[in-house]
Scaffold this motif. Structure first.
Motif, mmCIF file in Angstrom:
data_model
loop_
_atom_site.group_PDB
_atom_site.id
_atom_site.type_symbol
_atom_site.label_atom_id
_atom_site.label_comp_id
_atom_site.label_asym_id
_atom_site.label_seq_id
_atom_site.Cartn_x
_atom_site.Cartn_y
_atom_site.Cartn_z
ATOM 1 N N PHE A 1 0.862 -1.180 0.000
ATOM 2 C CA PHE A 1 0.000 0.000 0.000
ATOM 3 C C PHE A 1 0.904 1.238 0.000
ATOM 4 O O PHE A 1 1.776 1.363 0.864
ATOM 5 C CB PHE A 1 -0.880 -0.012 1.248
ATOM 6 C CG PHE A 1 -1.665 1.259 1.438
ATOM 7 C CD1 PHE A 1 -2.669 1.603 0.542
ATOM 8 C CD2 PHE A 1 -1.395 2.110 2.494
ATOM 9 C CE1 PHE A 1 -3.388 2.780 0.708
ATOM 10 C CE2 PHE A 1 -2.111 3.283 2.664
ATOM 11 C CZ PHE A 1 -3.114 3.616 1.760
ATOM 12 N N TRP B 292 -10.296 8.494 1.460
ATOM 13 C CA TRP B 292 -9.489 9.420 0.656
ATOM 14 C C TRP B 292 -10.361 10.285 -0.241
ATOM 15 O O TRP B 292 -11.274 9.784 -0.895
ATOM 16 C CB TRP B 292 -8.513 8.621 -0.227
ATOM 17 C CG TRP B 292 -7.608 9.466 -1.089
ATOM 18 C CD1 TRP B 292 -6.686 10.372 -0.644
ATOM 19 C CD2 TRP B 292 -7.540 9.492 -2.521
ATOM 20 N NE1 TRP B 292 -6.047 10.957 -1.728
ATOM 21 C CE2 TRP B 292 -6.552 10.429 -2.886
ATOM 22 C CE3 TRP B 292 -8.214 8.803 -3.537
ATOM 23 C CZ2 TRP B 292 -6.223 10.707 -4.213
ATOM 24 C CZ3 TRP B 292 -7.889 9.080 -4.861
ATOM 25 C CH2 TRP B 292 -6.902 10.012 -5.194
ATOM 26 N N GLU C 64 -11.771 2.423 1.288
ATOM 27 C CA GLU C 64 -10.894 1.370 0.790
ATOM 28 C C GLU C 64 -10.572 0.356 1.890
ATOM 29 O O GLU C 64 -9.670 0.571 2.694
ATOM 30 C CB GLU C 64 -9.592 2.006 0.290
ATOM 31 C CG GLU C 64 -9.781 3.246 -0.559
ATOM 32 C CD GLU C 64 -8.497 4.095 -0.703
ATOM 33 O OE1 GLU C 64 -7.385 3.574 -0.512
ATOM 34 O OE2 GLU C 64 -8.628 5.292 -0.986
HETATM 35 C C1 BG6 Z 1 -4.951 6.327 -1.429
HETATM 36 C C2 BG6 Z 1 -3.766 6.793 -0.644
HETATM 37 O O1 BG6 Z 1 -5.277 5.037 -1.063
HETATM 38 O O2 BG6 Z 1 -4.626 6.349 -2.818
HETATM 39 C C3 BG6 Z 1 -3.388 8.189 -1.107
HETATM 40 O O3 BG6 Z 1 -4.054 6.798 0.741
HETATM 41 C C4 BG6 Z 1 -3.144 8.207 -2.600
HETATM 42 O O4 BG6 Z 1 -2.230 8.616 -0.407
HETATM 43 C C5 BG6 Z 1 -4.362 7.632 -3.313
HETATM 44 O O5 BG6 Z 1 -2.910 9.521 -3.019
HETATM 45 C C6 BG6 Z 1 -4.211 7.559 -4.837
HETATM 46 O O6 BG6 Z 1 -3.068 6.849 -5.184
HETATM 47 P P1 BG6 Z 1 -2.644 6.686 -6.703
HETATM 48 O O7 BG6 Z 1 -1.342 5.946 -6.710
HETATM 49 O O8 BG6 Z 1 -3.745 5.905 -7.375
HETATM 50 O O9 BG6 Z 1 -2.537 8.073 -7.265
#
Ligand code: BG6
Length: 292
Positions: free
Chosen positions: A66, A241, A267
């Motif tokens: 993660f 998020w 999530e």
């Molecule tokens: C979330 C994280 O799950 O995913 C965030 O906690 C992150 O920190 C977000 O910005 C999106 O991630 P990505 O790699 O798809 O841009």
């Protein structure tokens, strides 16, 4: 039940009208519609659907790390959120009993053999993933089984990065996380205790460890109306998020630019510490999202 498998995607429609669509790239669910044809997931208009990048929206599968984990040697070199969301999975078929007219289960597989040489070199473990996407009239559930097919133990994290569609983030509430601790990724990983329902008025990026356990639903409401109820199986965290204005603006494949108003990521995952899987062992976990 109508199932199609073409153009690197699999879709299924129930006789009652609900549908789901899954890309082989990442086994990413990119659409879930109710009987009225209303989309329940958020998908960026500029999401890469041609395998050139992970899908921005829908339900990307995060495995085996993660975020990034520079201090965890075995996964330190992997890209953000691991390789599963950016690898081509195999469609293993539909596994509900023949003749079932009210539900469908689609199975997808990814194993060490399917990985590019580049990724194999970064994470050399022998593993298998089976990801099942099940659709019932009111419910979408996704289940991940991880097997260790090698001779040595490995550590992993996993998370189901669900982008839920909402009509206005400023009137959204996420309940079921009261009295839970969270790690605030936007405040130096400070540990904070949630006292009431979660509401949104700026960028939000938090790792909750729900106090009430996995079967206690996390409920997403919009203007007081419950939209989604989420329960978990074997997943101890829930990341919440929303990128808000600036992060959405700086995220290349995020569109429309005000799309953050119409989404919230809830999530379920296991992302605090590591799941250690011994040679020959299996791990199974799931999320179930019901229309409230
Ligand atoms: C979330 C994280 O799950 O995913 C965030 O906690 C992150 O920190 C977000 O910005 C999106 O991630 P990505 O790699 O798809 O841009």
């Amino acid at each position: 039940i109508d199932i199609t498998h073409e153009h690197s995607r699999v879709s299924a429609t129930l006789p009652t009208g609900e549908s789901v669509e899954v890309l082989l790239h990442g086994a990413s669910v990119i659409s879930w519609k109710d009987a009225a044809g209303q989309e329940k997931l958020w998908l960026s208009e500029t999401a890469a659907l041609d395998s050139s990048a992970p899908v921005r929206g829908g339900i990307p599968v995060v495995f085996p790390v993660f975020g990034t984990a520079p201090d965890h040697e075995a996964t330190a070199k992997l890209p953000q959120h691991g390789f599963a969301r950016n690898s081509r999975w195999e469609f293993l078929g539909r596994s509900t009993s023949e003749g079932s007219t009210s539900s469908v289960k689609l199975d997808f597989g990814l194993s060490s053999e399917n990985l590019t040489d580049e990724i194999k070199a970064l994470w050399p473990y022998k593993f298998g993933l089976i990801y099942s996407v099940s659709l019932d009239p009111e419910t979408l559930s996704t289940t991940l089984v991880v097997t260790n097919d090698g001779d040595v133990a490995f550590d992993f994290q996993t998370l189901l990065h669900t982008y839920l569609r909402v009509s206005d983030i400023s009137s959204v509430e996420v309940s079921g996380l009261e009295d839970s601790e969270y790690i605030d990724k936007l405040d130096n990983l400070a540990t904070v205790k949630q006292s009431s329902a979660v509401t949104f008025s700026s960028e939000t990026d938090r790792i909750y460890t729900p106090a009430k356990g996995p079967r206690h639903p996390v409920v997403v409401s919009d203007a007081g109306k419950p939209l989604f109820r989420i329960v978990r199986d074997n997943l101890d965290q829930v990341v919440v998020w929303n990128p808000w204005v600036d992060k959405a603006a700086s995220t290349k494949d995020f569109s429309p630019k005000d799309g953050w108003k119409n989404m919230v990521c809830v999530e379920p995952g296991t992302v605090k510490g590591w799941q250690k899987l011994e040679a020959g062992d299996a791990f199974e976990a799931a999320q179930t999202i019901s229309l409230a």
